[in-house]
Structure formats: structure tokens, C-alpha cells
Design a protein around this motif. Structure first.
Motif, PDB file in Angstrom:
ATOM      1  N   ALA A  29      -4.239   0.428  -2.304  1.00 54.26           N
ATOM      2  CA  ALA A  29      -3.704  -0.929  -2.361  1.00 54.26           C
ATOM      3  C   ALA A  29      -3.010  -1.128  -3.699  1.00 54.26           C
ATOM      4  O   ALA A  29      -3.362  -0.492  -4.706  1.00 54.26           O
ATOM      5  CB  ALA A  29      -4.838  -1.939  -2.188  1.00 54.26           C
TER       6      ALA A  29
ATOM      7  N   PRO B 208       0.836  -1.208   0.000  1.00 53.00           N
ATOM      8  CA  PRO B 208       0.000   0.000   0.000  1.00 53.00           C
ATOM      9  C   PRO B 208       0.870   1.256   0.000  1.00 53.00           C
ATOM     10  O   PRO B 208       2.000   1.250   0.515  1.00 53.00           O
ATOM     11  CB  PRO B 208      -0.797  -0.124   1.312  1.00 53.00           C
ATOM     12  CG  PRO B 208      -0.689  -1.553   1.701  1.00 53.00           C
ATOM     13  CD  PRO B 208       0.633  -2.039   1.199  1.00 53.00           C
TER      14      PRO B 208
ATOM     15  N   SER C 177      -8.475   0.089  -0.453  1.00 51.32           N
ATOM     16  CA  SER C 177      -8.025   1.455  -0.702  1.00 51.32           C
ATOM     17  C   SER C 177      -8.901   2.445   0.053  1.00 51.32           C
ATOM     18  O   SER C 177     -10.052   2.138   0.399  1.00 51.32           O
ATOM     19  CB  SER C 177      -8.057   1.767  -2.202  1.00 51.32           C
ATOM     20  OG  SER C 177      -7.147   0.934  -2.909  1.00 51.32           O
ATOM     21  N   VAL C 178      -8.358   3.626   0.280  1.00 51.00           N
ATOM     22  CA  VAL C 178      -9.047   4.659   1.058  1.00 51.00           C
ATOM     23  C   VAL C 178      -8.891   5.986   0.341  1.00 51.00           C
ATOM     24  O   VAL C 178      -7.795   6.331  -0.111  1.00 51.00           O
ATOM     25  CB  VAL C 178      -8.465   4.765   2.486  1.00 51.00           C
ATOM     26  CG1 VAL C 178      -9.249   5.781   3.318  1.00 51.00           C
ATOM     27  CG2 VAL C 178      -8.453   3.403   3.175  1.00 51.00           C
TER      28      VAL C 178
ATOM     29  N   GLN D 245      -6.920   1.958   6.306  1.00 52.73           N
ATOM     30  CA  GLN D 245      -6.432   0.954   5.364  1.00 52.73           C
ATOM     31  C   GLN D 245      -5.892  -0.267   6.109  1.00 52.73           C
ATOM     32  O   GLN D 245      -6.123  -1.415   5.699  1.00 52.73           O
ATOM     33  CB  GLN D 245      -5.355   1.564   4.463  1.00 52.73           C
ATOM     34  CG  GLN D 245      -5.102   0.796   3.170  1.00 52.73           C
ATOM     35  CD  GLN D 245      -4.234  -0.432   3.353  1.00 52.73           C
ATOM     36  OE1 GLN D 245      -3.416  -0.496   4.269  1.00 52.73           O
ATOM     37  NE2 GLN D 245      -4.411  -1.414   2.473  1.00 52.73           N
TER      38      GLN D 245
END
Length: 304
Positions: free
Chosen positions: A215, A129, A159-160, A153
């Protein structure tokens, strides 16, 4: 929890844009080097990444971006001149950018959009990440958004993205998220994303702002993402694919309610400069007094 403690040490900063909204100032000067008070905007961004525990930063550059590299490099002649003068304060300010982090550079080449810029970082990032920070958005250091995103995360995987509630009339300027039913609070599950929807068609008023924790599954998604809005490869479109793909992990949003300074627009850039100067301990008292007098005088003049 610090970002470093959850294993995220790499950040990608796309800086290949032409800065056409600031012409002619950006004809020969990268927009990221425009000063916000007395530091270039890009330094605020790098400092934010470093404060969140990221020590490895990749800038995705383009033509005419050499001043960015020079800013984060040593200037031996200037440093020696300041040292001989005994000017420790300015010497520290000049040398500080050099010591912030390990900073690397790669050329984007063709300007094919934010998604393509992120894809250029695939080899450097590898299978871990990483964060993406856009230089137009400055986040106040008192509101550690990036560290919170890394925590999310680490907890949820996937993913964020950073979200901000905006006036519905402004949603066409952003990527906008459709939340899963029942999503509440400051951490929300995202069902879909739309890049700059047509006025009146946005799935919500939750707009994506310039911070991401991604990610590595984003890279295969980007490789198969067709050009979208503006004929460019949009990061939003690749995230939309991930949100719909269970094996890629979820996509979450962190709703940001803190202090954000938008330097990508001329009016907002001026407001950001005033706000940051207002709060500076060294500049603020004198600047605030002058600004109050200035506003009072011109208010009287306008009323006359």
C-alpha cells in the motif's frame, strides 16, 4: 482474477546491489544480467510482473547498471543482421525484452538498503498499491504467486508479503513473520516482522521472500524508519510499523509452496540453472541424458 483487474499496474524492481557474492563475474557485469540458461535473471523477473498484468515497471538502479537498460532497449544493428539472415527465432528472442512493458529507471544514489530503494520509487508510484520484486528470487511461471498476492490486497487492503516456510536453522538469513494467533492456511494475518533475527530468536519459521504488494502508506513509514540491520533502511522494519498501525491497513502474508529459484547464492544459482535447463523442451532431453551419464560415471568413480 488478473492483477490488472484489481488495479495494480506498477511494479518496482530494486537492482542497485553490487553482487559481491558473484565476484569477479559482477565486477563489470550487473548480477541481474547473469544468464540463467540463456536469459538474464532480470528478464525472468520482468516477465513475471508482466504476466501478472503489470505494464509499468520501475527499476531502481545504481552505478554500472547500464547493461540492464541496454537489454530492454532496441539493438537495431543486431536485429537488422538477424533479419537479413532470416533468423526469425533469434530475432524474436532479441526483440522480446524490448516489447515486454514500459520500463523506467531511477538511480538510488547512496546504497542505503532495500527500504531506501523502495522509497526512491515514491514519486513514480504515487498513491496506489504497487508490487516489489527482488531479482534474486525467480518464481516459476506455473505458480502465479504475484497474482494471488494482488487478489489478497484487493480483498483485505493494506500490504501483502510472500512467505515461505524454512528450516528453523535458516531463519537468521531472512526477515521472519509473527502470525496473529489462530492464523491458518495460505493467507495469514501478520502481527510482527523481524529482519534477520539472531539464531534461535525468530518468531516463526515463516520467512519473507522477494515479492511484495504494498500500500502507498509504506512511503511515510519508510521516511520515519531509522537504519536497522546492517545500518540500512529495512523494508521489513517499515512493514513492522504498518502491522502495528491500524490506520495503515493490515499486513497479510501469502504462504508460497510452489517452485522458487534462488539466484542470489552461487550454489543455488547453479541449481536453478540445472533445474530450468532440465525442464526446457528444447534443451531438456539431451541435457537430462548427459546429466544422468555424468552423475552415474562420477558416482562409480567415487565408489572406486
Amino acid at each position: 482474477m488478473n492483477v490488472a483487474s484489481v488495479g495494480i499496474t506498477k511494479a518496482v524492481v530494486p537492482v542497485a546491489g553490487l553482487g559481491t557474492r558473484f565476484l569477479p563475474a559482477t565486477k563489470a557485469t550487473p548480477k541481474e544480467m547473469l544468464p540463467v540458461v540463456d536469459k538474464p535473471a532480470i528478464q525472468y523477473v520482468v516477465e513475471e510482473a508482466v504476466s501478472a498484468g503489470m505494464s509499468d515497471i520501475l527499476m531502481v538502479t545504481g552505478r554500472n547498471k547500464r547493461p540492464l537498460e541496454d537489454h530492454f532497449d532496441r539493438n537495431h544493428e543486431l536485429e537488422e543482421t538477424l533479419r537479413r539472415k532470416g533468423d526469425a527465432d533469434r530475432l524474436q528472442r532479441v526483440s522480446a525484452p524490448t516489447d515486454l512493458a514500459d520500463i523506467h529507471y531511477i538511480r538510488q544514489g547512496d546504497p542505503r538498503g532495500l527500504g531506501h530503494a523502495v522509497l526512491c520509487a515514491a514519486r513514480h508510484v504515487g498513491a496506489e498499491p504497487f508490487a516489489v520484486l527482488l531479482g534474486d528470487d525467480l518464481i516459476d511461471p506455473r505458480d502465479p504467486l504475484l497474482a494471488q498476492m494482488a487478489q489478497v490486497q484487493a480483498q483485505h487492503g493494506g500490504s501483502v508479503v510472500a512467505l515461505m516456510e524454512v528450516d528453523p536453522a535458516q531463519t537468521h538469513l531472512y526477515g521472519c513473520a509473527r502470525l496473529h494467533p489462530g492464523a491458518r492456511g495460505d493467507v495469514v494475518a501478520i502481527a510482527d516482522l523481524v529482519e534477520k533475527p539472531e539464531p534461535g530468536t525468530a518468531p516463526s519459521n515463516y520467512a519473507v521472500i522477494g515479492r511484495y504488494v504494498l500500500a502507498p502508506e509504506i512511503f511515510p513509514a519508510l521516511r520515519t524508519t531509522d537504519p536497522g540491520r546492517g545500518g540500512e533502511i529495512q523494508l521489513t522494519d517499515a512493514l513492522r510499523t504498518l502491522a502495528a498501525t491500524a490506520s495503515a491497513g493490515p499486513v497479510h502474508g501469502v504462504v508460497f509452496r510452489g517452485r522458487r529459484y534462488d539466484t542470489g547464492d552461487r550454489s543455488d544459482y547453479l541449481r536453478a540453472t540445472v533445474r530450468l535447463a532440465w525442464e526446457r523442451e528444447d534443451l531438456g532431453p539431451e541435457f537430462r541424458a548427459w546429466l544422468r551419464d555424468f552423475v552415474a560415471q562420477h558416482s562409480l568413480a567415487s565408489a572406486a
